[in-house]
Structure formats: C-alpha cells, structure tokens
Design a protein around this motif. Structure first.
Motif, mmCIF file in Angstrom:
data_model
loop_
_atom_site.group_PDB
_atom_site.id
_atom_site.type_symbol
_atom_site.label_atom_id
_atom_site.label_comp_id
_atom_site.label_asym_id
_atom_site.label_seq_id
_atom_site.Cartn_x
_atom_site.Cartn_y
_atom_site.Cartn_z
ATOM 1 N N TRP A 73 -10.224 -18.306 -20.178
ATOM 2 C CA TRP A 73 -10.923 -17.825 -18.982
ATOM 3 C C TRP A 73 -9.959 -17.657 -17.806
ATOM 4 O O TRP A 73 -10.120 -16.743 -16.990
ATOM 5 C CB TRP A 73 -12.055 -18.777 -18.606
ATOM 6 C CG TRP A 73 -13.206 -18.757 -19.560
ATOM 7 C CD1 TRP A 73 -13.691 -19.793 -20.287
ATOM 8 C CD2 TRP A 73 -14.027 -17.618 -19.886
ATOM 9 N NE1 TRP A 73 -14.760 -19.396 -21.059
ATOM 10 C CE2 TRP A 73 -14.994 -18.061 -20.829
ATOM 11 C CE3 TRP A 73 -14.041 -16.283 -19.489
ATOM 12 C CZ2 TRP A 73 -15.957 -17.212 -21.367
ATOM 13 C CZ3 TRP A 73 -15.011 -15.437 -20.020
ATOM 14 C CH2 TRP A 73 -15.946 -15.896 -20.950
ATOM 15 N N LYS A 82 -17.266 -19.491 -15.415
ATOM 16 C CA LYS A 82 -17.029 -20.168 -16.694
ATOM 17 C C LYS A 82 -16.084 -21.354 -16.519
ATOM 18 O O LYS A 82 -16.258 -22.417 -17.139
ATOM 19 C CB LYS A 82 -16.458 -19.189 -17.719
ATOM 20 C CG LYS A 82 -17.479 -18.171 -18.231
ATOM 21 C CD LYS A 82 -18.581 -18.855 -19.012
ATOM 22 C CE LYS A 82 -19.565 -17.852 -19.594
ATOM 23 N NZ LYS A 82 -20.646 -18.521 -20.359
ATOM 24 N N PHE A 93 -14.362 -19.237 -31.716
ATOM 25 C CA PHE A 93 -14.217 -20.509 -31.015
ATOM 26 C C PHE A 93 -14.882 -20.405 -29.643
ATOM 27 O O PHE A 93 -15.080 -19.315 -29.117
ATOM 28 C CB PHE A 93 -12.737 -20.862 -30.799
ATOM 29 C CG PHE A 93 -11.885 -20.790 -32.030
ATOM 30 C CD1 PHE A 93 -11.875 -21.835 -32.945
ATOM 31 C CD2 PHE A 93 -11.083 -19.689 -32.280
ATOM 32 C CE1 PHE A 93 -11.090 -21.780 -34.076
ATOM 33 C CE2 PHE A 93 -10.287 -19.620 -33.411
ATOM 34 C CZ PHE A 93 -10.293 -20.671 -34.314
ATOM 35 N N GLU A 94 -15.165 -21.572 -29.089
ATOM 36 C CA GLU A 94 -15.574 -21.595 -27.696
ATOM 37 C C GLU A 94 -14.345 -21.313 -26.842
ATOM 38 O O GLU A 94 -13.312 -21.950 -27.015
ATOM 39 C CB GLU A 94 -16.157 -22.963 -27.324
ATOM 40 C CG GLU A 94 -17.568 -23.199 -27.849
ATOM 41 C CD GLU A 94 -18.573 -22.228 -27.242
ATOM 42 O OE1 GLU A 94 -18.483 -21.955 -26.031
ATOM 43 O OE2 GLU A 94 -19.441 -21.737 -27.992
ATOM 44 N N LEU A 134 -16.697 -25.371 -17.212
ATOM 45 C CA LEU A 134 -15.826 -26.210 -18.038
ATOM 46 C C LEU A 134 -15.324 -27.433 -17.290
ATOM 47 O O LEU A 134 -15.206 -28.516 -17.854
ATOM 48 C CB LEU A 134 -14.630 -25.390 -18.551
ATOM 49 C CG LEU A 134 -14.912 -24.377 -19.659
ATOM 50 C CD1 LEU A 134 -13.673 -23.544 -19.946
ATOM 51 C CD2 LEU A 134 -15.360 -25.095 -20.926
ATOM 52 N N SER A 177 -11.445 -21.403 -24.248
ATOM 53 C CA SER A 177 -10.841 -22.529 -23.546
ATOM 54 C C SER A 177 -10.601 -22.190 -22.083
ATOM 55 O O SER A 177 -10.764 -21.048 -21.648
ATOM 56 C CB SER A 177 -9.511 -22.894 -24.209
ATOM 57 O OG SER A 177 -8.586 -21.821 -24.064
ATOM 58 N N ARG A 201 -15.672 -12.519 -26.490
ATOM 59 C CA ARG A 201 -17.049 -12.539 -26.961
ATOM 60 C C ARG A 201 -17.135 -12.697 -28.480
ATOM 61 O O ARG A 201 -18.031 -13.389 -28.997
ATOM 62 C CB ARG A 201 -17.732 -11.236 -26.534
ATOM 63 C CG ARG A 201 -19.228 -11.167 -26.833
ATOM 64 C CD ARG A 201 -19.731 -9.764 -26.570
ATOM 65 N NE ARG A 201 -19.070 -8.792 -27.445
ATOM 66 C CZ ARG A 201 -18.997 -7.481 -27.206
ATOM 67 N NH1 ARG A 201 -19.528 -6.984 -26.099
ATOM 68 N NH2 ARG A 201 -18.389 -6.671 -28.060
ATOM 69 N N THR A 240 -7.242 -20.962 -31.732
ATOM 70 C CA THR A 240 -7.611 -20.616 -30.356
ATOM 71 C C THR A 240 -6.391 -20.228 -29.524
ATOM 72 O O THR A 240 -6.490 -19.432 -28.594
ATOM 73 C CB THR A 240 -8.373 -21.785 -29.690
ATOM 74 O OG1 THR A 240 -8.808 -21.399 -28.395
ATOM 75 C CG2 THR A 240 -7.498 -23.023 -29.590
#
Length: 471
Positions: free
Chosen positions: A386, A408, A379-380, A412, A382, A375, A351
């Motif tokens: 963002w 976003k 991974f999601e 989080l 972090s 996109r 990531t």
C-alpha cells in the motif's frame, strides 16, 4: 557371516566388529550388528560404542543409539560425550540435554568435553533458560576457566540475543582467543548493533588476535549493513596480504559488502576472480547491481546465471525485480514475473515478489496495473504494497488512488500518526477541508498527535550540535 565372526576368541571380536562397522552401508546390516552387540554385552565398550554411534550417524539412524544407551545403567562419560556430540549436529531438539540429564541422575560426572557440544545444541535452539542452568553447573563443577566452555557459553547468550550477558562473560574471561572475539562480533551483528561489532573488531586487532575466515565473514556483514566501506576495504586488503583464497563464503561476503556500500565494480572484480560460485554469490552480485541502479547489467548477469546452470531462488527473483524497479524496466519485469507465475522457477511468487511488481508499476505511473495486481494477488496486501501505491499515486498526482491507499495503511496501523497526516495532506490538496477536519478529529479521538519535525546543525567542528523542532 556376522554370526561367524562372533564365534572367534574374545580378543579378536572387537577388531572384527570395527571392520564390520567400517563396511556397514545399510540399515539392515547395521541392526544385525546392533543385535549382536546386545547379545554379547559389548555395547559398554567405549571403542565399539564410538564406532557404533559414528555408523548410526552416517546412516541417519541416530535414534538406534538411544535404544542402546538406555540399556546402560552407568555408561562411560566418553560414550555420553560421543552421543551428545552426535546429536548436537543432528538438530534433534533437546536430545543432548536429555542425555546430560541421564548423566546427572546416574552420578556420571561430566568433563570439559561434555559442555561445548551440549551448549552448541542450546545455541542452535536459542534456549536461554537451559543455557543459564548449565552455566551454574559449569561454575559448580569448576570448568568456568576452560576457554572452550567459556566460548560455548558466550555463543549461547549471543545466539539468544542477550549481548549484555555475552559481553559480561567475555569481559570476565582470563584469556580470549579468535573464537571468543568472533562470537562477540557475530552476536552484535545478529542483533543489529553494528557500531559495537565494529568496535569489538578493532579491539581485537589491538589485542593482537589474528582473525580467521569466520571472523572476516561476520565483520564484512557488519560493514555491509553499516556502510563501513573503509573497514571493508581494509579487510579485503588483509585477505590479499594473508594469501587467503576466496572460497564461496568469503567471496560472497566481499561482493555483498561492496554492493551495499555502492562499490559494485569492485564487487564484480571479486566475482570474476572466484573459481567457485553458488546461488548466494550470484544473488549478492545481482542485488548489488540492483542497488547501483544498473538494471540492464543486473538482467544481463541474471541471464548468464541461468546459462551457466545455476537455478535462481526466491532471493534471486526479488533482486532481479528490484533491478527492474530501480531502472524502470517495466516490460522486462512483467516478463520475469510472468515466468514466475507460470512456474518456470519451481516456486510460487511470495508477497515480496508482488510488492516488487506493485512498486515497479507505481513508480512507472502504471497505477491501474498496480491496483489490479493488488486486487488479484493471493495474499493480503502488506504495508509495503500500500505504501508503494501511495507513493506512486502522490508522484503522479492521482489523489483518488492515494486516498484509498492511505486509508488502507490507517487500517493496518491505526496507531501510526504519520498515515493520518498523509491522508490529511491529501485532502488539503484536493480542497476537501471537511475531510481534513474529520481526520484531525479522528486522530484526537484516538489519542494521536503529529510528530514534531526535527533537524540538527553543527556550525563548526568541536562545537555544540543545535537541534531545531518544528510543529
């Protein structure tokens, strides 16, 4: 051959066994010797036991020693200490403590050699609770004034991040050596208390204790993270005056310090003077060049690293991508990241590598590319990813991407008021006043408030510092 040697008179058996151990190179041979030791009841002999443990350690068969150890009702303390020492280097959890427990249950009195290696194993696994228990045993058995035991106890507390306990023990020590001071400095460094680490290092000088290489490596790491260039330069001068050769560890620490303190040219000088280098040395140089925004130089040294046969690791690639980022080398960053995706370096991008690329695209204004990478990444995303998109969007006036990234970040960290403020400001720039009001209502419903702005002014030296707050 083995059976024949045990047929000789008893006074020559020990020497023959020791000879067998010195020539033992296989597990099969080792277990043959072990069987004969049990049959001849020789495993309680301290000399034989010592060589048996050493041989098992070199062959990776330490578990075999526990089988032999279990057959001894009251093994000699020397055998116990040798076992604890061997297992303290093996990183097998809590085996040294189990051996010590066996000693305690069988009334085998430990000595001052028992505790340092036992405490070392607790330091490796950061076992504070057992460390405190052993501390009470040390006091009860009267070994608290042994400097080696004290240093080992200090290391347990430092490795567990309990610097209050470490400092208290340090202050109570009747005498302190270079290890005592080094443990204290290293402990403060590891918990991020860099100012206390530097103070301890200076106090060490006033106490007349000469630092060693381990001390200097830790002190340089403190200077690197604290930006204490002047102290770092003093350490480098000390190394030169003392005639120390720059080994890999010390040289790498110097390069890292100079790089993080903005003096990468001095770091390059150290790098060129080193006879031996490893991947960590190259990483320190490349990261230093990246911080200095010398992207082209960082790429040049990265290519040379590969030419000289050093295999880049994950940290290397992060440093190189950061160098591309700081210098706007989008094409180069794409090429390197593409090679990473294709498996050229033997590992998949993490990531952090994706975060570097998103930041590179966002800074260069390639917001569509940044969003596509986010996109498609496995991974999601972090907070850092963002945040990079948000910063790039604001810099380029792309408020739509900025709005998406801000929401976003709110998802989080819903308790972070700063993200709501950013979102509210974005809506204000877009003239969407109803949305501004909705964000403020959302903050109120969640019990959040905007942090006060703060600035400080010191009009003249030695006068008061005035602090101003802004709503």
């Amino acid at each position: 051959m083995i059976r024949g040697c045990f047929a000789n008179p008893m006074n020559s058996i020990t020497n023959r066994i020791l000879h067998l151990f010195s020539n033992c190179t296989s597990a099969t041979h080792f277990h043959q010797i072990q069987a004969q030791l049990i049959l001849q009841n020789l495993h309680s002999n301290t000399t034989i036991a010592h060589h048996f443990i050493a041989a098992s350690q070199s062959l990776g068969l330490l578990d075999s020693t526990l089988t032999l150890f279990a057959q001894l009702h009251r093994p000699h303390v020397f055998i116990c200490n040798t076992l604890i020492r061997a297992f303290s280097h093996s990183h097998i959890p809590h085996t040294p403590l189990s051996i010590y427990t066996h000693m305690h249950r069988n009334s085998i009195t430990p000595n001052n050699y028992t505790f340092p290696f036992l405490l070392k194993s607790l330091s490796d696994f950061r076992d504070l609770k057992q460390g405190q228990c052993l501390h009470t045993h040390v006091i009860k058995l009267g070994y608290l004034n042994d400097i080696y035991v004290q240093n080992s106890l200090s290391h347990v507390y430092a490795s567990c991040g309990h610097m209050g306990l470490c400092r208290r023990l340090f202050d109570e020590m009747p005498q302190r050596d270079v290890v005592s001071w080094t443990v204290l400095i290293m402990g403060y460094k590891d918990v991020g208390e860099y100012d206390d680490a530097l103070i301890a290092f200076e106090q060490m000088q006033y106490a007349g204790v000469v630092p060693n290489r381990v001390t200097m490596v830790n002190a340089l790491a403190v200077c690197a993270n604290f930006g204490a260039l002047e102290m770092g330069v003093w350490i480098h001068d000390f190394i030169k005056r003392s005639g120390w050769g720059l080994d890999v560890i010390l040289g790498t620490a110097l390069i890292d310090m100079y790089g993080k303190c903005g003096r990468i040219e001095e770091g390059l000088g150290v790098f060129r003077s080193m006879e031996e280098k490893n991947v960590f040395t190259w990483n320190a140089l490349i990261k230093g060049l990246a911080l200095a925004k010398s992207g082209e130089d960082a790429i040049w040294w990265f290519n040379r690293m590969e030419q000289e046969g050093f295999k880049p690791d994950e940290v290397t690639l992060i440093g190189v991508l950061c160098a591309c980022n700081h210098s706007g080398l989008v094409d180069t960053g794409q090429r390197i990241f593409g090679s990473l995706i294709d498996g050229k370096y033997g590992f998949s991008p993490s990531t952090k590598h994706y975060a570097c690329m998103v930041d590179l695209y966002a800074r260069a204004g390639c917001l569509e590319d940044a969003f596509k990478l986010i996109r498609d990444m496995p991974f999601e995303p972090s907070k850092a990813i963002w945040g990079s998109l948000l910063a790039g969007s604001k810099a380029r006036g792309n408020l739509e991407f900025g709005e998406f990234a801000a929401w976003k970040l709110v998802e989080l960290e819903p308790e972070n008021s700063a993200y709501y403020v950013v979102l509210s400001n974005l809506y204000a720039e877009m003239g969407r006043w109803r949305d501004v009001e909705k964000v403020r209502i959302l903050m109120k419903d969640r019990g959040l408030r905007k942090d006060l702005g703060c600035s400080s002014v010191e009009p003249e030296p030695q006068e008061n510092v005035y602090e101003f707050l802004a709503q």
